[in-house]
Structures are given as structure tokens and as C-alpha cells.
Write an enzyme that holds these catalytic residues in place. Structure first.
Site, PDB file in Angstrom:
ATOM      1  N   ASN A 158       4.735  11.869  29.247  1.00 33.37           N
ATOM      2  CA  ASN A 158       4.846  12.632  28.048  1.00 33.37           C
ATOM      3  C   ASN A 158       4.803  14.045  28.542  1.00 33.37           C
ATOM      4  OD1 ASN A 158       1.785  11.997  28.965  1.00 33.37           O
ATOM      5  ND2 ASN A 158       1.787  13.999  28.235  1.00 33.37           N
TER       6      ASN A 158
ATOM      7  N   GLY B  94      -0.571  12.898  35.988  1.00 32.08           N
ATOM      8  CA  GLY B  94      -1.223  14.350  35.643  1.00 32.08           C
ATOM      9  C   GLY B  94      -0.659  15.175  34.559  1.00 32.08           C
ATOM     10  N   ALA B  95       0.314  14.458  33.766  1.00 29.86           N
ATOM     11  CA  ALA B  95       1.021  15.313  32.599  1.00 29.86           C
ATOM     12  C   ALA B  95      -0.059  15.715  31.527  1.00 29.86           C
ATOM     13  CB  ALA B  95       1.987  14.391  31.793  1.00 29.86           C
TER      14      ALA B  95
ATOM     15  N   MET C  17     -17.945  12.630  41.338  1.00 27.77           N
ATOM     16  CA  MET C  17     -18.065  13.949  40.541  1.00 27.77           C
ATOM     17  C   MET C  17     -17.501  15.151  41.023  1.00 27.77           C
ATOM     18  SD  MET C  17     -19.202  15.302  37.763  1.00 27.77           S
ATOM     19  CE  MET C  17     -19.551  17.360  37.501  1.00 27.77           C
TER      20      MET C  17
ATOM     21  N   ASP D  92       2.185  12.412  23.088  1.00 25.03           N
ATOM     22  CA  ASP D  92       1.677  11.823  24.255  1.00 25.03           C
ATOM     23  C   ASP D  92       2.517  10.365  24.379  1.00 25.03           C
ATOM     24  OD1 ASP D  92       0.644  10.978  26.573  1.00 25.03           O
ATOM     25  OD2 ASP D  92      -1.332  10.299  25.505  1.00 25.03           O
TER      26      ASP D  92
ATOM     27  N   LYS E 154       5.234   4.020  24.413  1.00 22.76           N
ATOM     28  CA  LYS E 154       4.338   4.202  23.564  1.00 22.76           C
ATOM     29  C   LYS E 154       4.806   4.498  22.112  1.00 22.76           C
ATOM     30  CE  LYS E 154       0.513   6.360  26.135  1.00 22.76           C
ATOM     31  NZ  LYS E 154      -0.302   7.682  26.465  1.00 22.76           N
TER      32      LYS E 154
ATOM     33  N   ASN F 109       1.308   0.177  26.383  1.00 23.21           N
ATOM     34  CA  ASN F 109       0.616   0.850  27.565  1.00 23.21           C
ATOM     35  C   ASN F 109       1.219   0.163  28.792  1.00 23.21           C
ATOM     36  OD1 ASN F 109      -0.955   2.969  29.005  1.00 23.21           O
ATOM     37  ND2 ASN F 109      -1.503   3.633  26.904  1.00 23.21           N
TER      38      ASN F 109
END
Length: 733
Positions: A269, A189-190, A682, A314, A341, A402
Site C-alpha cells: 500500500n 513498513g509502509a 518493548m 491499504d 486486498k 491477505n
């Protein structure tokens, strides 16, 4: 330190037998018939010492059995096999127990997921596996619940809510990690508004033992949870945007090191990306983009190493960590190998965290190597600080590496992995709301990203002054010379140099890998092939066309004297709305499967091809009162909120909203604002998107649908295909 009803004394007692007296870590778990963790064993090396399948007979590899995973979304897990039973997870945290010899279903578990969690899921509904210990199968669901299931029946033994603040965009996509009598899990959730942490729970009861936060809280709220955070807060600006959270989520890369009684975590990140917006005046911003070794008993820091101080790109450090014992200047030392990364490969001493070797494995424009005395990067501000003007940053946000698991062969001392050498143009974007508030459970990065794979074409969409600024950058020549390369490499960890490298199908083709003692490297491909390569040369020994994209890492095991190789198949993850033309899901769709192979197995049945695309339906009349300003606002709000999923591609895993049927247009507000399609994933947006903005989005989509229909009618009349190549443009990844 935050603890629930249990005291630290109790937590220490729970761990005493597991952590004290440990004599060392080995890869013995990967030597036998079983595959004990998604990573293959204690060293997390995705390496097997089974020898029944070898270069001499792998050409006879065929399908032993397959299993329909009941999803068309994403598969990232590597199965676990213990005593002839296979345990694995699928998207959202669905869990399966199967007879490993024939695929017979023993039990399944489907968590009751709050589908509103999709609002905070940047990168699909992925789940990277289960942990099995003490008669329990532990799995985390997308909405943050950690479950312990009875390994024999699949019934819930206990469950724990891992989320500290449900008003924020926390999710879980990673696999739990067992550390003695504890199980650990972190959150994602960063990119949204999370403050990262990792939590340890007692396997027997589900009671929380300890929690470590990776980012300080607002000092105005009182003392930090532990002394290490009191030191960390000094590396943040006093004016930091504490309201947004800071990022630093631990969404993958949690390794238990029994030898030293530590849990080593990779930290994500920072958020927002823009350092000047997040922490005005700069600062290292501990512990984002770091490796942190925590005492397994208490959760307190033993050492830390920040791979990317002051991360603004990131550059997560959540990529898989591998443990090994390596000869360093004539002495065998316990090390970890890590390629995050940021474009560099790190070899660190596992006991102290001190760097032993740091080498670039791709082009890097943000830094020019590392100072080995200080361990700090030699940053190039003029080439990296995009808040002062647009910059082309290498590597890109998807990372040189990744989540796709690597493999390490200790006999050959080679690290096998997918490596992406690509950059992205980065520039700041104005907030949708001039007041720049904290956007709850929503993207807060306010940074645009355009990948160099398509930058030569997408740059034409930018304002001419911005185009001129970009083309004047030194890295523009890098883009012209080589927009990207995507490869499977065999790397010497001490030098970063590749013994061999082979190109993959494209930049979105970055599979996980497995290596074996017999000298085979197994991996999948986004175009649906399952491939066995010679570990010495990279030459293909066998490839099987499955018709299903494969991203997850394979594994191998033996039951009743027969060795099998298994892999989960299905496309998804970051950028999942952009399905590349060279991929299997573009041709066959994305029915997820578990494929298991053996020597002298059979053919793999391929899915039926998708039908040809049809002309977009006629849109309704434009909404009343719509002006060009309304349509422009709708486009801006769409790209600020919706485009991370809805790529509006003609073939995609997500509906192309330029092709809505009349009934969808009629229910547009109910879907967007009231959650009419929430059970299908959704989420509702009425807390963030006003009725006026929903009206503007709808107006823009109607306008777009009319343009698409007119263009496709002309193509159809000319006998041309409707799915002309399109750019992979992501404003957030």
C-alpha cells in the site's frame, strides 16, 4: 540503478546459467516426496500430487510427532522438506532443521535481533518461511538482516543488511525467493515511513546484484535510480510527502518465473493512506498496489499492472501470487492468479501482464468493476474519498484476501482460499503535532479505521454529528444487512464465483490452505482445529482438535514411503493484540508448535486451559498535577502510538496496561522512554514521545485501571465473569 561493489555485468553473469535457455515452468517440484519451497514449488500453488493420504483414509489421520517452537507469539511459515530434512522458520527469523520423519532436532538458529525493530512492525513478529538452495538455508530476520545458513550445520555462511536507511521503520516478515543463483527479499513498513524496494543477492557470496525501488524519491534529490522511476514520478504530485517515504513495501508475494526469466513482485500500500495528504491532487502513484515483472538478470521492469491506482485504503497487492497454465478461449496460456486486498480476483497473462479476467469476490464500495480495455477500475469517488468526509469502505483494510496462502488445483481448476467480506469506516484524524511532521519509525497514516464487524456497536463511541454522517451513507445498509462474512471458498478464477463456500469461526479466522491431487483441502482454524475437506464439496472429512490456533498453510511430504502432513500452529499477525473469544489462545494460551500428522497417528495433546482472569490490581494514586486535559492527551497519544499492540484486553498476547502491578507503575518511564524491557520486545520511545506525553499516557492508564478495577469488583460480587465481550476496535491495522 543502485548496485554495491558488483557491476551489472557481474550480476548478469551470475544469472546467465539460471535464466537463459529456460524452457518452461512446471509444478514438477510438487509431484515428488519433497516440498521444495514454502509455496510448494515453482507455481506457488500449495498443491501436492502425493496420493497416499486420500479421502478414503484421511479419517484415520493422527499425530506423528510435534515440536515446540519455543515461542508464544506468531507462526506464519510453511516448512520446506528436502531429502528427509525439514527446514522452517518461526517468529523473528528463528530457524529450525529437523528430521522430517520423527522431529529430531538437527540444528537451530536464532538471529541476534535488534528488538527496537518492533517499533516498525505493524503486524507482529511474523516470518513466512525459508528458501533452500545450493546447500544454504536463507532466512530473513525482523530487523532486516538476510542470513544464509549452511544447510547441514546451521552456521552462518553470510549475512546481508537489507535496510537502506536505519532511521526508518523497515522490517522483514516475508520469505526469501530463489531466482537462479540469486535470492530476493523485500521489506515491510509502509504504514510507518518506508520507501519500498526489493533486493537481489548472490546466493554464493551475499553480494548485492540489483535493487528495484517501487516508489520514486524526492525529485529535488536528483535523478531517480532508473528510467522506470522517472516515468513513475510523473504519477505523483510535485507536492508529495516524500519525507514520509511513500510506502510500496514488498513484504510478501515475490515469485520467480523461470519460463520468462522474470521475478514478479506484489507491491504494498501507499503511505500515508490519505491520498490528498500523500500526493495532493491525486495521481496513480506508481508502483504502489501493483504487480511488477522485473527482469531477473537486471531488476529492470518488463511490465507492470496497477491493481489499485492511487491506493488510499491499504489495498496492498502483496497477497500470494499463483502461476498456472489455463485454457483461455481455446488456447493454453501461462497466467498468474492474484486476489489482492482490494476485493477483486485477477487473471493476468504472465508474459505481458495483460488482464484476462477480473471479477469481484466480495462487496466493493470503492469501485464498480474494471474496464477490460484499459485495465483500470471504475472508481466511485463519492463512496471512497474519505478525506472529504467519513466513508464506509468495502473491503476493509484487512483485505478480501491477505497473506494467508491459497491453493490452486490445476486438475479441478479451482482456487481454494480464505475470503473476508468486511468493510471499515474510514475518516481522517488530526495529527498529534499540529505541524504534521514526519514521525520517524512510527505510524504516519493519520486515518481511523473501525471494522464493520463491530461498527453497529462502536459507532456509539463517535461524536453524534459523525454518527449521523455515517448512518446517512448508502453502505450503512450493507453494514446492517451483513456486517461481515469470513469463509473458505473454492473459486473459479475465470469467473470469481465459488463452487462452494464454508463459514469460518469469525472474521479473524482466515487460515492458509493446501490442496492435493486426491481431492483434499487441508487448513487450520483459529479455534485450534486441523481440518481436511472434500475439494469437490467442502464437506469435512476429518477434523482434529489441537488446542492451538492455526493460521499458516499446511504442507505435505513423504519419507521412507510414509506421507506426512505438517502445519505450524500459533496465533498472531495483524491485530494480534485482539484475541477473539472464539479462538484457542483465548482458552489455552498461545504456545507455538509444529504439528505433523500421518495415517494411524496418535492423539494431539492439548495445552492446559488458562486460569480465570483476576480483578485488576489497585492502581497507585494519580500522578501530581494531572488534569482532565492531561488524561485526554494521554489517551490520544496512546492511541496514536501504543494501541496497535496494546489492545488492553483482559486476555491478550500483549500486557493489558490497565492491570499493571505496582513495580511496573514505578518503572513506567524507564520502560517507555529508556527501553528497560527492550529485550522482551518493548521498544523505547524517547525519540518520539516526550516526558510530558509519557506522563500523560501514564495518567490515563492509572485512570483507566481505577475504572476497570471498580467495574470488575462489582462483577465479581455479582458472580459474573470478568471477561465480558468487548469490541475489536483498531485505529490502525
Amino acid at each position: 540503478m543502485k548496485v554495491l561493489s558488483a557491476s551489472l555485468t557481474v550480476a548478469a553473469a551470475l544469472l546467465l546459467s539460471a535464466c537463459s535457455g529456460a524452457t518452461g515452468s512446471s509444478d514438477s517440484a510438487a509431484m515428488g516426496d519433497d516440498w521444495t519451497t514454502p509455496k510448494g514449488g515453482a507455481n506457488a500453488a500449495h498443491f501436492s500430487r502425493l496420493t497416499d493420504i486420500n479421502p478414503g483414509n484421511v479419517g484415520r489421520l493422527g499425530l506423528a510427532w510435534s515440536y515446540d517452537l519455543g515461542s508464544s507469539r506468531v507462526q506464519e511459515a510453511t516448512p520446506v522438506v528436502l531429502d528427509g530434512v525439514m527446514y522452517t522458520s518461526g517468529n523473528l527469523g528463528r530457524t529450525y532443521a529437523l528430521n522430517a520423519a520423527n522431529g529430531e532436532e538437527l540444528w537451530t538458529f536464532e538471529p541476534e535481533v535488534d528488538m527496537q525493530a518492533n517499533r516498525g512492525a505493524c503486524c507482529d513478529q511474523g516470518n513466512r518461511g525459508v528458501a533452500v538452495a545450493n546447500g544454504k538455508v536463507m532466512v530473513a530476520a525482523l530487523d532486516g538482516w538476510l542470513y544464509a545458513l549452511d544447510a547441514k550445520t546451521g552456521k552462518v555462511a553470510w549475512k546481508a543488511d537489507t535496510i537502506t536507511d536505519h532511521s526508518r521503520g523497515y522490517t522483514i516478515t516475508g520469505a526469501p525467493e530463489v531466482a537462479g543463483n540469486l535470492v530476493l527479499i523485500g521489506n515491510a513498513g509502509a504504514e510507518y515511513d518506508a520507501r519500498g524496494y526489493v533486493t537481489a543477492y548472490d546466493i554464493a557470496t551475499g553480494e548485492q546484484a540489483w535493487r528495484f525501488y517501487t516508489v520514486p524519491h524526492d525529485p529535488a534529490q536528483g535523478p531517480q535510480e532508473n528510467p522506470e522511476l522517472e516515468e513513475a514520478v510523473k504519477t505523483w504530485s510535485p507536492e508529495s510527502r516524500w519525507d514520509i517515504g511513500g510506502g510500496g513495501t514488498v513484504w510478501d508475494a515475490i515469485n520467480y518465473d523461470e519460463r520468462f526469466g522474470t521475478v514478479i513482485i506484489g507491491v504494498g500500500n501507499a503511505g500515508p493512506y490519505n491520498l490528498e495528504r500523500r500526493s495532493p491532487g491525486g495521481g496513480d502513484n506508481l508502483y504502489v498496489a501493483s504487480l511488477v515483472a522485473l527482469d531477473a538478470r537486471t531488476g529492470r521492469v518488463k511490465w507492470h499492472y496497477q491493481e489499485t491506482p492511487g491506493d488510499a485504503w491499504d489495498f496492498t497487492s502483496t497477497q500470494p501470487i499463483v502461476f498456472a497454465d489455463m485454457d483461455v478461449e481455446g488456447e493454453m496460456r501461462p497466467v498468474l492468479i492474484h486476489a489482492p486486498k482490494n476485493g477483486y480476483m485477477f487473471v493476468l497473462d504472465r508474459e505481458t501482464g495483460k488482464p484476462i479476467a477480473i471479477n469481484a469476490i466480495v462487496r466493493t464500495s470503492w469501485a464498480d468493476g474494471y474496464d477490460m480495455k484499459t485495465g483500470r477500475p471504475k472508481e466511485k469517488p463519492d463512496s471512497a474519498h474519505y478525506w472529504k468526509g467519513p466513508k464506509i469502505i468495502f473491503p476493509a483494510s484487512p483485505g478480501a484476501r491477505n497473506w494467508y496462502p491459497p491453493a490452486y488445483d490445476p486438475d479441478r481448476e479451482l482456487y481454494f482460499a480464505s475470503v473476508l467480506d468486511m468493510g471499515n469506516l474510514m475518516f481522517t484524524t488530526p495529527p498529534l503535532d499540529p505541524a504534521d511532521p514526519h514521525r520517524k519509525k512510527a505510524l504516519n497514516i493519520q486515518t481511523a479505521l473501525l471494522f464493520t464487524a463491530d461498527l453497529d456497536k462502536s459507532i456509539a463511541t463517535l461524536p453524534p454529528p459523525l454518527q449521523d454522517m455515517v448512518k446517512a451513507l448508502p453502505e450503512w445498509q450493507w453494514v446492517k444487512d451483513k456486517p461481515y462474512s469470513s469463509q473458505i471458498r473454492a473459486i473459479d478464477p475465470m469467473t470469481g464465483k465459488a463452487k462452494w463456500a464454508v463459514d469460518t469461526e469469525g472474521w479473524q479466522d482466515r487460515p492458509g490452505v493446501m490442496a492435493t491431487k486426491t481431492g483434499i483441502v487441508f487448513h487450520g482454524s483459529i479455534d485450534g482445529r486441523f481440518i481436511a475437506r472434500d475439494a469437490e464439496t467442502g464437506a469435512i472429512l476429518k477434523e482434529i482438535d489441537t488446542g492451538t490456533a492455526i493460521m499458516a498453510a499446511p504442507m505435505t511430504y513423504r519419507v521412507d514411503g510414509v506421507q506426512y502432513v505438517a502445519v505450524q500452529a500459533g496465533f498472531g499477525g495483524g491485530g494480534w493484540g485482539f484475541v477473539p473469544r472464539y479462538s484457542a489462545p483465548y482458552k489455552y494460551g498461545n504456545a507455538n508448535r509444529l504439528l505433523v500428522f500421518k495415517i494411524d497417528g496418535g492423539e494431539v495433546p492439548k495445552p492446559d486451559p488458562l486460569p480465570a482472569p483476576q480483578v485488576a490490581p489497585e492502581p497507585p494514586a494519580q500522578l501530581p498535577g494531572v488534569t482532565p486535559a492531561t488524561i485526554a492527551r494521554g489517551q490520544a497519544v496512546f492511541f496514536g502510538n501504543c494501541a496497535i499492540c496494546h489492545s488492553n484486553q483482559i486476555i491478550s498476547g500483549v500486557p493489558d496496561l490497565r492491570r499493571m502491578q505496582p513495580e511496573i507503575h514505578e518503572a513506567f518511564d524507564q520502560i517507555v522512554l529508556e527501553g528497560a524491557f527492550l529485550p522482551m520486545g518493548m521498544p523505547r520511545w524517547d525519540d518520539l514521545i516526550s516526558k510530558e506525553d509519557a506522563h500523560a499516557i501514564h495518567a490515563w492508564l492509572i485512570d483507566e485501571q481505577a475504572k476497570v478495577r471498580a467495574r470488575e469488583l462489582k462483577l465479581k460480587a455479582a458472580g459474573k465473569p470478568l471477561d465480558a465481550p468487548s469490541l475489536t476496535i483498531l485505529s490502525s491495522y
